[in-house]
Design a protein around this motif. Structure first.
Motif, PDB file in Angstrom:
ATOM      1  N   ASP A  49     -61.157  59.520  -7.182  1.00 20.89           N
ATOM      2  CA  ASP A  49     -60.743  60.293  -8.355  1.00 20.89           C
ATOM      3  C   ASP A  49     -61.029  59.551  -9.663  1.00 20.89           C
ATOM      4  O   ASP A  49     -61.234  60.184 -10.700  1.00 20.89           O
ATOM      5  CB  ASP A  49     -59.251  60.629  -8.256  1.00 20.89           C
ATOM      6  N   LEU A  50     -61.047  58.225  -9.615  1.00 19.96           N
ATOM      7  CA  LEU A  50     -61.345  57.451 -10.824  1.00 19.96           C
ATOM      8  C   LEU A  50     -62.703  57.841 -11.391  1.00 19.96           C
ATOM      9  O   LEU A  50     -62.852  58.054 -12.595  1.00 19.96           O
ATOM     10  CB  LEU A  50     -61.317  55.954 -10.506  1.00 19.96           C
ATOM     11  N   PHE A  51     -63.692  57.960 -10.535  1.00 24.90           N
ATOM     12  CA  PHE A  51     -65.041  58.271 -11.000  1.00 24.90           C
ATOM     13  C   PHE A  51     -65.237  59.767 -11.221  1.00 24.90           C
ATOM     14  O   PHE A  51     -65.987  60.174 -12.110  1.00 24.90           O
ATOM     15  CB  PHE A  51     -66.066  57.727 -10.005  1.00 24.90           C
ATOM     16  N   ALA A  52     -64.557  60.591 -10.419  1.00 24.00           N
ATOM     17  CA  ALA A  52     -64.642  62.037 -10.629  1.00 24.00           C
ATOM     18  C   ALA A  52     -64.094  62.402 -12.005  1.00 24.00           C
ATOM     19  O   ALA A  52     -64.675  63.216 -12.730  1.00 24.00           O
ATOM     20  CB  ALA A  52     -63.885  62.778  -9.534  1.00 24.00           C
ATOM     21  N   ARG A  53     -62.963  61.767 -12.376  1.00 25.28           N
ATOM     22  CA  ARG A  53     -62.367  62.032 -13.690  1.00 25.28           C
ATOM     23  C   ARG A  53     -63.097  61.321 -14.814  1.00 25.28           C
ATOM     24  O   ARG A  53     -63.270  61.870 -15.902  1.00 25.28           O
ATOM     25  CB  ARG A  53     -60.902  61.592 -13.686  1.00 25.28           C
ATOM     26  N   GLY A  54     -63.526  60.081 -14.538  1.00 23.49           N
ATOM     27  CA  GLY A  54     -64.108  59.278 -15.607  1.00 23.49           C
ATOM     28  C   GLY A  54     -65.553  59.605 -15.901  1.00 23.49           C
ATOM     29  O   GLY A  54     -65.941  59.814 -17.054  1.00 23.49           O
ATOM     30  N   ILE A  55     -66.382  59.667 -14.865  1.00 20.89           N
ATOM     31  CA  ILE A  55     -67.803  59.921 -15.060  1.00 20.89           C
ATOM     32  C   ILE A  55     -68.081  61.398 -15.272  1.00 20.89           C
ATOM     33  O   ILE A  55     -68.924  61.778 -16.090  1.00 20.89           O
ATOM     34  CB  ILE A  55     -68.610  59.407 -13.841  1.00 20.89           C
ATOM     35  N   GLY A  56     -67.370  62.246 -14.528  1.00 20.77           N
ATOM     36  CA  GLY A  56     -67.572  63.695 -14.664  1.00 20.77           C
ATOM     37  C   GLY A  56     -68.099  64.296 -13.377  1.00 20.77           C
ATOM     38  O   GLY A  56     -69.087  63.829 -12.821  1.00 20.77           O
ATOM     39  N   GLU A  57     -67.425  65.327 -12.876  1.00 17.80           N
ATOM     40  CA  GLU A  57     -67.792  65.936 -11.608  1.00 17.80           C
ATOM     41  C   GLU A  57     -69.140  66.643 -11.670  1.00 17.80           C
ATOM     42  O   GLU A  57     -69.788  66.854 -10.652  1.00 17.80           O
ATOM     43  CB  GLU A  57     -66.702  66.915 -11.157  1.00 17.80           C
ATOM     44  N   GLY A  58     -69.586  66.979 -12.879  1.00 11.11           N
ATOM     45  CA  GLY A  58     -70.861  67.675 -13.019  1.00 11.11           C
ATOM     46  C   GLY A  58     -72.058  66.757 -13.082  1.00 11.11           C
ATOM     47  O   GLY A  58     -73.195  67.226 -13.162  1.00 11.11           O
ATOM     48  N   THR A  59     -71.842  65.455 -13.043  1.00 13.43           N
ATOM     49  CA  THR A  59     -72.954  64.503 -13.130  1.00 13.43           C
ATOM     50  C   THR A  59     -73.610  64.307 -11.771  1.00 13.43           C
ATOM     51  O   THR A  59     -72.997  64.514 -10.723  1.00 13.43           O
ATOM     52  CB  THR A  59     -72.472  63.141 -13.647  1.00 13.43           C
ATOM     53  N   ASP A  60     -74.868  63.870 -11.794  1.00 17.18           N
ATOM     54  CA  ASP A  60     -75.566  63.570 -10.549  1.00 17.18           C
ATOM     55  C   ASP A  60     -74.897  62.419  -9.811  1.00 17.18           C
ATOM     56  O   ASP A  60     -74.887  62.387  -8.575  1.00 17.18           O
ATOM     57  CB  ASP A  60     -77.031  63.200 -10.837  1.00 17.18           C
ATOM     58  N   VAL A  61     -74.341  61.458 -10.568  1.00 17.97           N
ATOM     59  CA  VAL A  61     -73.711  60.298  -9.942  1.00 17.97           C
ATOM     60  C   VAL A  61     -72.579  60.745  -9.020  1.00 17.97           C
ATOM     61  O   VAL A  61     -72.504  60.350  -7.850  1.00 17.97           O
ATOM     62  CB  VAL A  61     -73.186  59.320 -11.010  1.00 17.97           C
ATOM     63  N   GLY A  83     -69.582  50.294 -13.854  1.00 17.98           N
ATOM     64  CA  GLY A  83     -68.503  49.360 -14.129  1.00 17.98           C
ATOM     65  C   GLY A  83     -67.469  49.796 -15.139  1.00 17.98           C
ATOM     66  O   GLY A  83     -66.325  49.321 -15.109  1.00 17.98           O
ATOM     67  N   THR A  84     -67.819  50.702 -16.047  1.00 21.49           N
ATOM     68  CA  THR A  84     -66.923  51.022 -17.160  1.00 21.49           C
ATOM     69  C   THR A  84     -65.599  51.621 -16.696  1.00 21.49           C
ATOM     70  O   THR A  84     -64.527  51.211 -17.145  1.00 21.49           O
ATOM     71  CB  THR A  84     -67.619  51.988 -18.139  1.00 21.49           C
ATOM     72  N   ALA A  85     -65.662  52.612 -15.801  1.00 21.61           N
ATOM     73  CA  ALA A  85     -64.432  53.278 -15.357  1.00 21.61           C
ATOM     74  C   ALA A  85     -63.478  52.289 -14.703  1.00 21.61           C
ATOM     75  O   ALA A  85     -62.259  52.349 -14.913  1.00 21.61           O
ATOM     76  CB  ALA A  85     -64.768  54.416 -14.394  1.00 21.61           C
TER      77      ALA A  85
END
Length: 443
Positions: A49-61, A83-85
């Motif tokens: 959830d850290l990356f889903a919320r931080g990076i964005g669920e719509g991103t390729d990552v 690393g940022t999140a």
């Protein structure tokens, strides 16, 4: 039995690469220390959830590239893809912002499931900087200057700084509506990935690598035209600071970066060292991320550079200029003394002498071959050592050793084992003579 191999996209760092890697880290540490930036180390594994919320669920990552799985506690976990999140999560979790602004840097492996290629692996490594609690246009320019100066000192040539402003959320929403309307009227000319992004993350279309889409986007409205007056003035201030520091830059209105948390200044630094422009560092401002991850509203800016891509660039730079900074960075340090020894008693005494000198900071290569003295001396010559210490059974029995000059002028000395500390003085004098001669030659 078949030989085991590393997983695809997971690459071993052999000693020659590790040596260059450590040299890059040493230069980076010096820059960060001078800028008052402290190191932070976060776990490789985080909740998804850290990356889903931080990076964005719509991103390729998040949508395509993360290594995610459920652990034995049925929690969804992910190997960090950036690393940022993780840094922001750590700062919020430990209440570091209550102590004031945080200037932090990190270094370590990240993981993304994508097609491996030169300079891009599934386990890759980054050095990154995150400044939390600073919101001025000047801080944007200062962070960019830090990355620029680091790459320059490493010996990377052909640098180009590309910058853009993503404005505020309101700016982007206004621009998004305008861009979507423009692209929908031309949807049949978009590549399949861009057609899909048109409904999920249309700003990412600006970063498409498809040639036909890029040609179409040359006529598209730009985000700079959609900026509010305040956002525009802020971006102009960033440019003015860069100009004052004499850091050249180019406006790239299609530069949006790949992660959803960016806003206002976005930038990339590229190098033509590999023949074509290759991005070696990228970053920007992400003022909303701290609050998005549960912390207080906090301005923040940062960047990351990819070590694999950077090492390729440095190898090319070293090949292009064997005397340049990049070549010196990768150079192997020759031992100060090569310890030639042969004979049962001599080998035992040589081990003691090597240990004493190493404890005093002298770089010693102890020959362990037991081969003839002539062969050992040939290896001593090849390794580039300035001196050879020689111990045979005769010297060992008399508690002495010979110190012979190899590549530089000097006289052979016979020293008692108890006087091993004299080697340090001799090396110091030798180093002083070399330095003086070099300075004289330069004059």
């Amino acid at each position: 039995m078949s030989q085991l191999q590393s997983l695809r996209g997971m690459v071993d760092l052999l000693p020659v690469q590790t040596r260059r890697w450590q040299a890059v880290e040493a230069v980076a540490r010096t820059h960060f220390r001078c800028a008052g930036i402290e190191e932070i180390r976060t776990p490789l594994l985080e909740v998804t959830d850290l990356f889903a919320r931080g990076i964005g669920e719509g991103t390729d990552v998040v949508g395509k590239e993360m290594y995610s799985f459920r652990d034995r506690g049925d929690r969804s976990c992910t190997l960090r893809p950036e690393g940022t999140a993780s840094v922001v999560r750590s700062v919020v979790q430990h209440g570091l912002l209550s102590q004031g602004s945080q200037k932090l840097w990190y270094c370590g492996p990240m993981f993304r499931y994508e097609r491996p290629q030169a300079g891009r692996q599934r386990q890759f490594h980054q050095i990154g900087v995150e400044w939390l609690g600073v919101g001025s246009a000047r801080s944007d320019a200062e962070v960019i200057a830090l990355a620029w100066d680091l790459l320059r000192d490493l010996g990377v040539s052909g640098l180009e700084l590309q910058i853009n402003s993503l404005g505020t959320i309101d700016d982007r929403q206004r621009y998004r509506a305008e861009l979507v309307a423009w692209l929908q009227a031309r949807a049949d000319r978009l590549d399949p990935d861009s057609q899909q992004r048109l409904t999920t993350n249309p700003l990412r279309i600006l970063d498409s690598k498809n040639p036909a889409t890029q040609q179409l986007l040359a006529e598209a409205p730009t985000l700079l035209d959609a900026l509010s007056e305040e956002s525009s003035q802020r971006f102009q201030a960033v440019q003015a600071y860069l100009a004052q520091m004499e850091i050249p830059f180019r406006l790239n209105t299609r530069l949006v970066r790949g992660l959803d948390y960016y806003g206002h200044t976005a930038f990339e630094i590229t190098s033509d060292q590999l023949g074509a422009q290759a991005t070696v560092c990228g970053g920007g401002r992400y003022d909303g991320l701290v609050q998005q991850l549960g912390g207080p509203a906090t301005p923040a800016v940062g960047w990351a550079l990819g070590m694999e891509r950077l090492l390729l660039v440095l190898e090319a730079a070293a090949a292009a200029d064997p005397e340049g900074a990049a070549a010196c960075l990768a150079a192997t340090r020759a031992p100060d003394v090569y310890l030639v020894n042969r004979g049962e008693q001599a080998e035992a005494v040589a081990l003691v002498l090597a240990r004493q000198l190493r404890a005093a900071g002298v770089c010693i290569e102890l020959d362990g071959s037991g081969s003839a003295f002539g062969k050992q001396f040939k290896r001593a010559d090849r390794c580039g050592a300035r001196w050879a210490a020689v111990i045979g059974d005769e010297e060992a029995a008399e508690a002495r050793f010979l110190l012979k000059p190899l590549h530089n002028k000097g006289e052979e000395r016979c020293l008692a084992m108890a006087d091993w500390q004299m080697v340090i003085d001799i090396l110091a004098c030798d180093e002083s003579d070399i330095t003086t001669a070099t300075q004289f030659d330069q004059q």
